[in-house]
Design a protein around this motif. Structure first.
Motif, mmCIF file in Angstrom:
data_model
loop_
_atom_site.group_PDB
_atom_site.id
_atom_site.type_symbol
_atom_site.label_atom_id
_atom_site.label_comp_id
_atom_site.label_asym_id
_atom_site.label_seq_id
_atom_site.Cartn_x
_atom_site.Cartn_y
_atom_site.Cartn_z
ATOM 1 N N CYS A 78 -7.323 -20.418 -76.325
ATOM 2 C CA CYS A 78 -6.379 -21.489 -76.622
ATOM 3 C C CYS A 78 -4.993 -20.908 -76.931
ATOM 4 C CB CYS A 78 -6.893 -22.333 -77.785
ATOM 5 S SG CYS A 78 -5.994 -23.870 -78.046
ATOM 6 N N ALA A 79 -4.952 -19.820 -77.680
ATOM 7 C CA ALA A 79 -3.672 -19.171 -78.011
ATOM 8 C C ALA A 79 -2.956 -18.699 -76.752
ATOM 9 C CB ALA A 79 -3.896 -18.002 -78.967
ATOM 10 N N ARG A 80 -3.714 -18.142 -75.795
ATOM 11 C CA ARG A 80 -3.103 -17.688 -74.540
ATOM 12 C C ARG A 80 -2.490 -18.866 -73.784
ATOM 13 N NH1 ARG A 80 -7.352 -14.044 -74.562
ATOM 14 N NH2 ARG A 80 -8.741 -15.444 -73.441
ATOM 15 N N GLU A 81 -3.237 -19.962 -73.690
ATOM 16 C CA GLU A 81 -2.734 -21.126 -72.959
ATOM 17 C C GLU A 81 -1.532 -21.743 -73.671
ATOM 18 O OE1 GLU A 81 -2.121 -24.041 -70.183
ATOM 19 O OE2 GLU A 81 -3.454 -22.322 -69.975
ATOM 20 N N CYS A 82 -1.657 -22.014 -74.947
ATOM 21 C CA CYS A 82 -0.563 -22.644 -75.688
ATOM 22 C C CYS A 82 0.678 -21.755 -75.704
ATOM 23 C CB CYS A 82 -0.991 -22.973 -77.117
ATOM 24 S SG CYS A 82 -2.089 -24.396 -77.233
ATOM 25 N N GLY A 83 0.455 -20.455 -75.776
ATOM 26 C CA GLY A 83 1.560 -19.516 -75.807
ATOM 27 C C GLY A 83 2.413 -19.540 -74.547
ATOM 28 N N HIS A 85 3.431 -22.270 -73.093
ATOM 29 C CA HIS A 85 4.274 -23.475 -73.111
ATOM 30 C C HIS A 85 5.340 -23.337 -74.190
ATOM 31 C CE1 HIS A 85 1.395 -25.297 -70.399
ATOM 32 N NE2 HIS A 85 0.426 -24.932 -71.227
ATOM 33 N N GLN A 86 6.523 -23.818 -73.901
ATOM 34 C CA GLN A 86 7.661 -23.626 -74.799
ATOM 35 C C GLN A 86 7.797 -24.696 -75.880
ATOM 36 O OE1 GLN A 86 9.243 -20.704 -74.757
ATOM 37 N NE2 GLN A 86 7.677 -20.317 -73.204
ATOM 38 N N MET A 87 6.992 -25.742 -75.827
ATOM 39 C CA MET A 87 7.097 -26.798 -76.830
ATOM 40 C C MET A 87 6.720 -26.243 -78.209
ATOM 41 S SD MET A 87 6.249 -27.924 -73.738
ATOM 42 C CE MET A 87 4.605 -28.463 -73.433
ATOM 43 N N ASP A 88 7.399 -26.732 -79.227
ATOM 44 C CA ASP A 88 7.130 -26.262 -80.587
ATOM 45 C C ASP A 88 5.671 -26.447 -80.969
ATOM 46 O OD1 ASP A 88 9.734 -25.437 -80.949
ATOM 47 O OD2 ASP A 88 10.341 -27.227 -82.073
ATOM 48 N N HIS A 89 5.100 -27.610 -80.628
ATOM 49 C CA HIS A 89 3.714 -27.867 -81.030
ATOM 50 C C HIS A 89 2.760 -26.859 -80.404
ATOM 51 C CE1 HIS A 89 2.806 -29.980 -77.194
ATOM 52 N NE2 HIS A 89 4.007 -30.522 -77.340
ATOM 53 N N CYS A 90 3.040 -26.409 -79.187
ATOM 54 C CA CYS A 90 2.199 -25.397 -78.539
ATOM 55 C C CYS A 90 2.362 -24.036 -79.209
ATOM 56 C CB CYS A 90 2.506 -25.304 -77.049
ATOM 57 S SG CYS A 90 1.824 -26.653 -76.068
ATOM 58 N N GLN A 91 3.586 -23.697 -79.570
ATOM 59 C CA GLN A 91 3.832 -22.410 -80.216
ATOM 60 C C GLN A 91 3.187 -22.352 -81.608
ATOM 61 O OE1 GLN A 91 5.218 -19.644 -78.760
ATOM 62 N NE2 GLN A 91 5.034 -20.929 -76.933
#
Length: 109
Positions: A78-83, A85-91
């Motif tokens: 999940c961290a790899r995928e979210c990382g 994306h540039q959206m704050d919620h993903c970071q």
């Protein structure tokens, strides 16, 4: 009261579950939801596994080591995928996932 030997990992799992649920809900509000499908899927899986891990640790289950190993794997993915994306919620989610993975890896060792 949290089981003391698991306290930091329970907190990391709880924070991660909330972060993943928040990320998934926010991704659903993005303009291009299709682009976020994998992120949402991983957020949901990770949130569920983190919540289960926290509950099993709270009751000092014999399954703690196994669920923490699986939880750490889900958090890393999940961290790899979210990382990506540039959206704050993903970071924010990616960071919570990394912290949870580290805590769960210690429990699984």
């Amino acid at each position: 009261m949290l089981n003391a030997k698991y306290q930091s990992c329970i907190e990391a799992c709880s924070n991660c579950a909330i972060g993943c649920e928040t990320c998934a809900a926010s991704c659903l509000r993005e303009d291009d939801v299709k682009k976020m499908a994998r992120c949402i899927e991983l957020d949901r899986d990770c949130a569920d596994l983190c919540a289960l891990a926290a509950v099993l640790m709270a009751r000092d289950s014999a399954q703690v080591q196994a669920i923490c190993k699986l939880c750490a794997q889900a958090c890393r993915e999940c961290a790899r995928e979210c990382g990506q994306h540039q959206m704050d919620h993903c970071q924010v989610c990616a960071e919570a996932c990394r912290q949870c993975a580290e805590a769960c890896e210690k429990m699984a060792a």
